[in-house]
Every structure is written in C-alpha cells, then in structure tokens.
Design an enzyme around this catalytic site. Structure first.
Site, short mmCIF file in Angstrom:
data_model
loop_
_atom_site.label_atom_id
_atom_site.label_comp_id
_atom_site.label_asym_id
_atom_site.label_seq_id
_atom_site.Cartn_x
_atom_site.Cartn_y
_atom_site.Cartn_z
N GLU A 245 0.85 -1.20 0.00
CA GLU A 245 0.00 0.00 0.00
C GLU A 245 0.88 1.24 0.00
O GLU A 245 2.04 1.19 0.40
CB GLU A 245 -0.92 0.02 1.22
CG GLU A 245 -0.18 0.04 2.54
CD GLU A 245 -1.11 -0.33 3.70
OE1 GLU A 245 -1.75 0.57 4.21
OE2 GLU A 245 -1.17 -1.51 4.08
N LYS B 211 2.73 4.57 1.10
CA LYS B 211 3.15 5.11 2.40
C LYS B 211 2.77 6.59 2.40
O LYS B 211 3.35 7.39 1.67
CB LYS B 211 4.66 4.93 2.58
CG LYS B 211 5.15 5.36 3.95
CD LYS B 211 6.59 4.91 4.16
CE LYS B 211 7.07 5.18 5.57
NZ LYS B 211 7.03 6.58 5.96
N ASP C 53 2.34 10.38 3.40
CA ASP C 53 3.18 11.36 4.06
C ASP C 53 2.29 12.27 4.91
O ASP C 53 1.89 13.35 4.50
CB ASP C 53 3.91 12.18 3.00
CG ASP C 53 5.25 12.67 3.48
OD1 ASP C 53 5.57 12.42 4.65
OD2 ASP C 53 5.96 13.31 2.70
N TYR D 110 -4.89 2.15 8.50
CA TYR D 110 -4.09 1.06 7.94
C TYR D 110 -3.65 -0.05 8.90
O TYR D 110 -2.98 -0.97 8.48
CB TYR D 110 -2.90 1.59 7.17
CG TYR D 110 -1.99 2.57 7.92
CD1 TYR D 110 -1.34 2.20 9.08
CD2 TYR D 110 -1.78 3.84 7.43
CE1 TYR D 110 -0.51 3.09 9.74
CE2 TYR D 110 -0.96 4.74 8.07
CZ TYR D 110 -0.32 4.36 9.24
OH TYR D 110 0.49 5.23 9.89
N LYS E 242 11.25 3.22 -0.09
CA LYS E 242 11.14 4.68 -0.19
C LYS E 242 11.47 5.16 -1.60
O LYS E 242 12.43 4.71 -2.21
CB LYS E 242 12.13 5.33 0.79
CG LYS E 242 11.86 4.99 2.24
CD LYS E 242 10.98 6.02 2.90
CE LYS E 242 11.81 7.20 3.34
NZ LYS E 242 11.00 8.15 4.12
N CYS F 161 16.73 45.90 -18.12
CA CYS F 161 16.74 44.52 -18.63
C CYS F 161 18.18 44.01 -18.71
O CYS F 161 19.04 44.68 -19.29
CB CYS F 161 16.10 44.51 -20.01
SG CYS F 161 16.25 42.94 -20.85
N CYS G 132 19.09 43.78 -22.65
CA CYS G 132 19.17 44.90 -23.61
C CYS G 132 19.25 46.25 -22.91
O CYS G 132 19.27 47.29 -23.57
CB CYS G 132 17.99 44.88 -24.56
SG CYS G 132 16.43 45.30 -23.78
N CYS H 178 10.39 43.66 -19.62
CA CYS H 178 11.33 44.51 -20.35
C CYS H 178 10.48 45.37 -21.29
O CYS H 178 9.60 44.85 -21.98
CB CYS H 178 12.28 43.62 -21.14
SG CYS H 178 13.16 44.50 -22.43
N CYS I 290 15.46 43.68 -28.03
CA CYS I 290 15.94 42.85 -26.92
C CYS I 290 16.33 41.45 -27.39
O CYS I 290 15.46 40.66 -27.79
CB CYS I 290 14.85 42.77 -25.86
SG CYS I 290 15.33 41.74 -24.46
S1 IVH Z 1 2.11 0.59 8.79
C1 IVH Z 1 4.86 -0.87 12.26
N1 IVH Z 1 1.21 1.74 6.68
O1 IVH Z 1 5.15 5.36 8.31
C2 IVH Z 1 4.39 0.38 11.76
N2 IVH Z 1 2.62 3.01 8.11
O2 IVH Z 1 7.94 4.92 9.07
C3 IVH Z 1 3.14 0.14 11.03
N3 IVH Z 1 2.97 5.31 7.36
O3 IVH Z 1 4.80 5.92 11.71
C4 IVH Z 1 2.93 1.23 10.16
N4 IVH Z 1 1.71 5.18 5.59
O4 IVH Z 1 3.26 7.11 10.16
C5 IVH Z 1 1.97 1.89 7.76
N5 IVH Z 1 0.28 2.65 4.76
C6 IVH Z 1 1.04 2.77 5.86
C7 IVH Z 1 1.69 3.98 6.17
C8 IVH Z 1 2.48 4.05 7.31
C9 IVH Z 1 2.49 5.96 6.32
C10 IVH Z 1 3.90 5.90 8.36
C11 IVH Z 1 3.45 5.78 9.77
C12 IVH Z 1 4.63 5.24 10.52
C13 IVH Z 1 5.72 5.51 9.58
C14 IVH Z 1 6.83 4.51 9.77
#
Ligand code: IVH
Length: 678
Positions: A117, A119, A121, A229, A318, A412, A415, A430, A437
């Site tokens: 899934e 990750k 931010d 999640y 990552k 400018c 020119c 300009c 120019c």
């Molecule tokens: S599972 C054991 N799923 O990533 C930790 N974490 O670097 C279980 N995060 O603190 C986390 N998306 O804030 C999981 N789909 C996702 C995530 C996720 C973002 C973050 C979460 C965690 C950090 C770990």
C-alpha cells in the site's frame, strides 16, 4: 415521557443516523446522495432539538464535531501497544533480502503473501473506540507516549464518532495516517495568502500543525482526512486472519481506507506494484513517500515479531525524496519571449526528486516577498515529478548575518531597456520590443522550434542562443535561410549534424495552421486558443484581417486576447516575418472550414489521468478545435470524460454521475473516426 417528547427523541436518533450516513457518503466514500442544502436542513433540525434538550446531547452526535473550548495543554497518552517505525529500503535487492529474511524465520515460508500500500506522508495517529464510540485519539509521539488530540480529531468528518457494525469489538484501536489532500492544501494556501495569513509549508507540515492546535475550532477549519491502515490493542471476539481482511473490515465499519491496498505473491509482484504506484505518484491527489510492504497473514506477523521498535514483518520501500535543503547563492532575472522578467534562484546543487537541481524558479517579485527570501538564505527545495523545482520556504533560523535583500533590477539584463510593472500585474517586463531585446528574440525562436510548435528536431536552446549571439539569425524566418556551412561554423557542430539540422528545418516546414499560429508566439495564445483560431478562420489571411468582434466569437478569446492578436498583426515586423516564413515554404494542409469545428459545439469535456500518446494540452487543443469546451472538473453538465491511467476522484465522480467515460484507446479511435491525426 410526554408523547411529543418521545417523538422528539425518536426524531433526534433518526437525524443522527441519517446525518452520520451522509457524512460517511460524503467524506469517506466521496459519493454524496443529497445536496449541501439538504444536509444543512437536517443538521439545523438536529441542532434545534438538541437546543431544546441539552441533556440529550451525546458525545457521538454530529453536532459535537465543531470544536469545543480551547485546551491549556495536551494530555500525555501512553500507547498500550507501542507505535512502531518501519525499516526502510530503496532497491529491489534490499527488498528481496528482506523477503528472504522473513522466509528464513517462518514455519511455512511457502505460504508467505505480501500486502502492499502507499506510504502516506502525513501524521500517524491511533483512535480508540470503546463499545463503538470514539473515546480517544492520540499522536504517535515517540512511539511509547503521544498526545491526546481527541478534541481535534473529532472535527475530522471522515473519522466516524461511532462504529455501529454488529461485529465491532468492545475495544479496538485503529491506526492510520491523517493528511491533507493536495488540492485542499493548494486551495487553503491560496486563501491564506489572500487573507494575509501564513500559508502551510507542505501538506504534511500543515496536517501536523493543524492537529497541534489547542483550539479545536481552528482544526475544524483545516481540510484533514485519514487513511486507516492497522489495528492496535483490541479486546473482543474479532479475529481477522490477514492484513487485507483488517482493511476490508475497517472499510465495512465506515472507516476510510486506501483503495490501492493489494496482496501480491512475491518480490516481483511487490516490485511491479512499487513501479505502478511510482508512475501514479503525482496523480494520487495526496503526498506519499514510498510503498509499505507488509506480511499479509497476521499469524506470520506474530511469528516474526519486532526488534528495536521496528516490526520484522513490514518494510518501507522509499521513493527519492522530493524536498531537500539548499542555499541560494544568487538570484538572476530571466527575460521571457514576451519580455516577462522571471527571477531564478541559483542554488548549491542538491539531489532532489531523483535528479541534481541547481536552479529553482521564483516566479515573480511578489513570490520573493512572500517567501521573505534573501541572498545566502537556506531554503527548502521541492521537485515533484516533472514540475520545475520550486523554493517552498526559507529556513529563517539559518539566515546568515550578511544576507542581502533582493530587488527587481531597473534595467533589462539583456538589452538594458527599462523594466516596467504595469497596474496590478505580478509580472515585470522589459519595455523593449523583440527587435531591440536579444533575450526576447532568443526565447521567441526557441518557442517557434519547440515540440508543440514547428517541432524542429535538433534545434536546442543552446544552439539558438549561439546563432543569435553570432548574428546568424535574428528571427525565426532567418532559420530557413541557414546553410550547412553556416551551421557547421558553430561550436560543437560538425558537417554531419549541420546537415541533419538543415534536413530537420526542411521537414518542419510541413505543419498545421494551428501549430503555425501557436509558433508565432502571440502573447496569451496557447495551443488551445491557436487550435480554436485555426478552426474558426481556416485561413491565415482571414485571421490577420479579422477585427475584434470576429476574434471574440472564437471560444476562449475575450477582449484581452483579441487585443493581443490585433496588436501582433498590426506590427509591420511581425507581418514581415510571417510573409518570409510562407515564402520560405512553411505550409499546412487546407482546413475545410467547419469540417469538425462544429462537431462538439456546446459540449463540455473533461480530461483526467495521464494520456500516453499525446499530452493533455494537445488533447485539449484538438477538442477545442472541434468546438468543445474543456473543463477542469466533472459535473452533471459534463458530456464526456476521457480518463487515462491514474485518473482519481474525477473519474469516480463521473461514474457516480453515470457520465460517459472513454479510455485513451477509445479516445484515439474517436479522433481517428473524425479524421484527426495525432
Ligand atoms: S504501517 C509498524 N502503513 O510510516 C508500523 N505506516 O515509518 C506500522 N505510514 O509511523 C505502520 N503510511 O506514520 C503503515 N500505509 C502505511 C503507512 C504508514 C504511512 C507511516 C506511519 C509510521 C511511519 C513509519
């Protein structure tokens, strides 16, 4: 209880259920069933009953989401099950090693399946539900102890205040990420800047700052949402077997989960997923920094266990970071095709978004003041996808004592003519014409040669600059008088590449009227407008002779653009260039006036997702040429949606509204049927 009181109480319960249903439809599923007005009417009725019976107000009532009295401080919360962090990797080999390590520790390694899934931010939080009611929300903190942000989290509509499914355990902890969607982030910042408030630095920072408010009324105004999640400490009869089942169940309970969770069999499956998400990264609508790969079976997760605050059963793959810190060594002012002056930051080279970046655009002087940028400042740079690098913010704490303010030059750089800023325009220009120019001339020729204009293969920016500097050419028309010998005299050009360029110039003469009009570089005439003009007039002379009324009949052309076109063709130098180009043999097939131009008249089309065989701009130009309007958002008034891969909420909305949707292949077929060549 009096009969009317009983009726009120029953109605109150009904209203809560109905409102919760509609909150879920709107904020979790993004599929509203009623209008905002209808929602407000139900909500007002709820408030009036609650006002008459304050003792009936319960903490899970939809009225209790607006934010209460500000807190003095946040209470600390200890996590029963620590909130862990993740091991990271960045290569296929590292991912493979992790999978092998898991297999080595498992009893039945052949049964291993992986759930992948995005990750997110954002900010990790834990939600405690007791007897289905949200009783506590906490930040991750250091993993052991976080802060009680319940009052703030209650204001987030996609988080249910009550889970009412029959199988919700007595106590369950739901974990996930709270974040701000990109479009909401941009809208918020636009509004903040207009109101003179501090904009958010990025969506993640904005989410963290919003959750850290002691006054939950402020949080209530922020566009936060959540993806759930994983589960924390849980008591009761619920015993899911896999991570995928946890996600499915959450979703059934009314929690918001990511629709992109996918179970794969092995390393190759995970890598395919990782690549797919990386391709889609900039179309998802929210910031991600990688993919989390988890062992799917919860029994296997238990078997693998945890070491030093990181589970052995999950890993984060990552993507390259899209933000990095660098220093602004210099600010230079670039002159554009129409004389616009753009400040550009020259940076200490920094690796960001997968490439080394040493320049970032600063847009205009207003942006420099908004950022409060000084020379020598350390700044946060962002490069997301193919978007040009931006300066996001200045790190004021690192400002050197001798950092100097930045001012707009008076003349400018190319020119030496005066630079002017008219009216409330953000852009300075300009004041000289391209004839005076050289920078404007160079940019005009680069534009003429660019892919969407005459598309002259091998004529890069550096080459154009050399040609102008050496006096070989002054206008785009001069290009066609160049000989192999002329070109071969330039730096790093041999006979062979010179001959190739002459051949490319020859080939570029065969174009279309739309591309030719676009190539002229008339201010504010982009591809779509050029296509519409070509369709409307079918003939260049007709366009040159057109008056303001006729110009304004063309879609997208208002008084300002009409004025630019008139001004362009009123200039004898421009007319001379046009004539020379035609004399040099630049030509296009005759357009049968109105052949396709009326076909889509009155229709509104929406393009979403990524198209692979043509850019969205090209597609837009074609559709406008066929008489359609191309809109940025889907509504009941949309006639047709074209959805490429990565289409998100617009596609969902189109499906909800039962609008016709075609994919890229169907779109191309449609165009082909109408004789449009790509
Ligand atoms: S599972 C054991 N799923 O990533 C930790 N974490 O670097 C279980 N995060 O603190 C986390 N998306 O804030 C999981 N789909 C996702 C995530 C996720 C973002 C973050 C979460 C965690 C950090 C770990």
């Amino acid at each position: 209880m009096a009969a009317s009181k009983k009726a009120d109480k029953a109605r109150l319960q009904q209203l809560r259920d109905e409102l919760n249903h509609h909150i879920h439809r709107y904020h979790v599923l993004d599929e509203p069933e009623i209008s905002d007005g209808q929602y407000d009417a139900l909500y007002d009725e709820l408030l009036s009953i609650e006002a008459a019976h304050p003792d009936w107000v319960t903490s899970d009532s939809p009225s209790q989401r607006v934010g209460g009295a500000p807190l003095a401080e946040f209470n600390q919360v200890r996590h029963d099950v620590p909130m862990l962090s993740l091991e990271k990797c960045t290569t296929a080999d590292e991912l493979g090693e992790w999978i092998e390590r898991c297999k080595g520790l498992l009893d039945q390694p052949e049964k291993l399946r992986l759930s992948c899934e995005p990750k997110i931010d954002g900010v990790a939080v834990a939600l405690n539900y007791e007897q289905g009611v949200l009783v506590l929300a906490a930040t991750r903190g250091d993993g052991e102890t976080g802060e009680d942000i319940t009052a703030n989290v209650r204001t987030i509509k996609s988080i249910p205040l009550r889970l009412s499914a029959a199988d919700v355990p007595d106590r369950v902890q739901v974990r996930g990420e709270i974040y701000i969607p990109q479009s909401d982030f941009e809208a918020y910042n636009k509004k903040a800047v207009a109101l003179g408030l501090k904009p958010m630095i990025n969506p993640r920072n904005g989410a963290a700052g919003s959750l850290r408010q002691l006054d939950s009324k402020i949080t209530a105004e922020r566009p936060l949402t959540m993806f759930c999640y994983s589960m924390g400490a849980t008591e009761g009869s619920w015993q899911p077997e896999t991570h995928a089942e946890v996600i499915e169940t959450f979703s059934r309970w009314g929690l918001r989960t990511n629709p992109l969770v996918r179970v794969v069999a092995d390393r190759d499956g995970a890598l395919a997923y990782i690549n797919e998400i990386q391709e889609l990264r900039h179309t998802l609508g929210y910031d991600i920094d990688g993919v989390v790969v988890k062992v799917n079976a919860l029994s296997m997760q238990a078997e693998l266990g945890t070491v030093t605050r990181k589970p052995r059963w999950a890993i984060a793959f990552k993507y390259p970071a899209e933000e990095a810190v660098s220093r602004v060594d210099k600010v230079e002012f670039q002159v554009g095709r129409t004389g616009s002056i753009t400040p550009v930051a020259r940076l200490q080279p920094v690796f960001v978004g997968g490439v080394t970046v040493s320049n970032a655009t600063l847009h205009n002087m207003d942006e420099i003041s908004r950022l409060d940028l000084h020379l020598g400042d350390w700044v946060m740079i962002r490069r997301a996808g193919d978007v040009i690098p931006q300066v996001v913010s200045v790190i004021l704490s690192r400002r050197p004592a001798d950092a100097a303010a930045i001012s707009l030059p008076e003349r400018c750089p190319a020119c030496d003519s005066p630079i002017v800023r008219t009216g409330d325009e953000a852009v300075a220009r300009c004041s000289a014409s391209p004839q005076v120019c050289p920078a404007q001339r160079k940019e005009g020729i680069k534009h003429f040669a660019s892919r969407l204009a005459l598309d002259i293969d091998g004529l890069g920016d550096k080459l154009v600059e050399q040609m102008v500097d050496q006096g070989l050419i002054a206008t785009s028309a001069d290009l066609f008088a160049l000989s192999v010998t002329d070109i071969a005299s330039l730096e790093r050009m041999g006979e062979k590449s010179a001959a190739n360029l002459v051949a490319a110039l020859e080939a570029s003469k065969e174009t279309t009227l739309a591309k030719f009009i676009y190539a002229l570089g008339i201010r504010d005439v982009g591809e779509a407008t050029a296509a519409a003009l070509a369709q409307h007039f079918a003939d260049l002379q007709a366009l040159i002779k057109a008056g303001p009324e006729e110009l304004e009949q063309v879609d997208d052309v208002g008084p300002i653009v009409a004025g630019r076109i008139l001004e362009f063709f009123a200039d004898a130098d421009n007319l001379k260039i046009v004539t020379q180009l035609i004399e040099a043999g630049v030509r296009w097939p005759a357009i049968e006036k109105g052949a396709n131009s009326e076909l889509l008249k009155g229709q509104t089309w929406v393009l979403t997702g990524t198209l692979t065989s043509l850019s969205r701009n090209e597609a837009k130009a074609i559709l406008v040429g066929m008489g359609a309007k191309v809109a940025g958002s889907v509504s009941a008034k949309t006639h047709q949606v074209v959805a490429g891969p990565g289409a998100g909420s617009k596609l969902e909305k189109a499906q909800k509204l039962n609008l016709p949707v075609m994919d890229e292949e169907e779109f191309l077929q449609y165009l082909q049927q109408h004789g449009v060549e790509i």
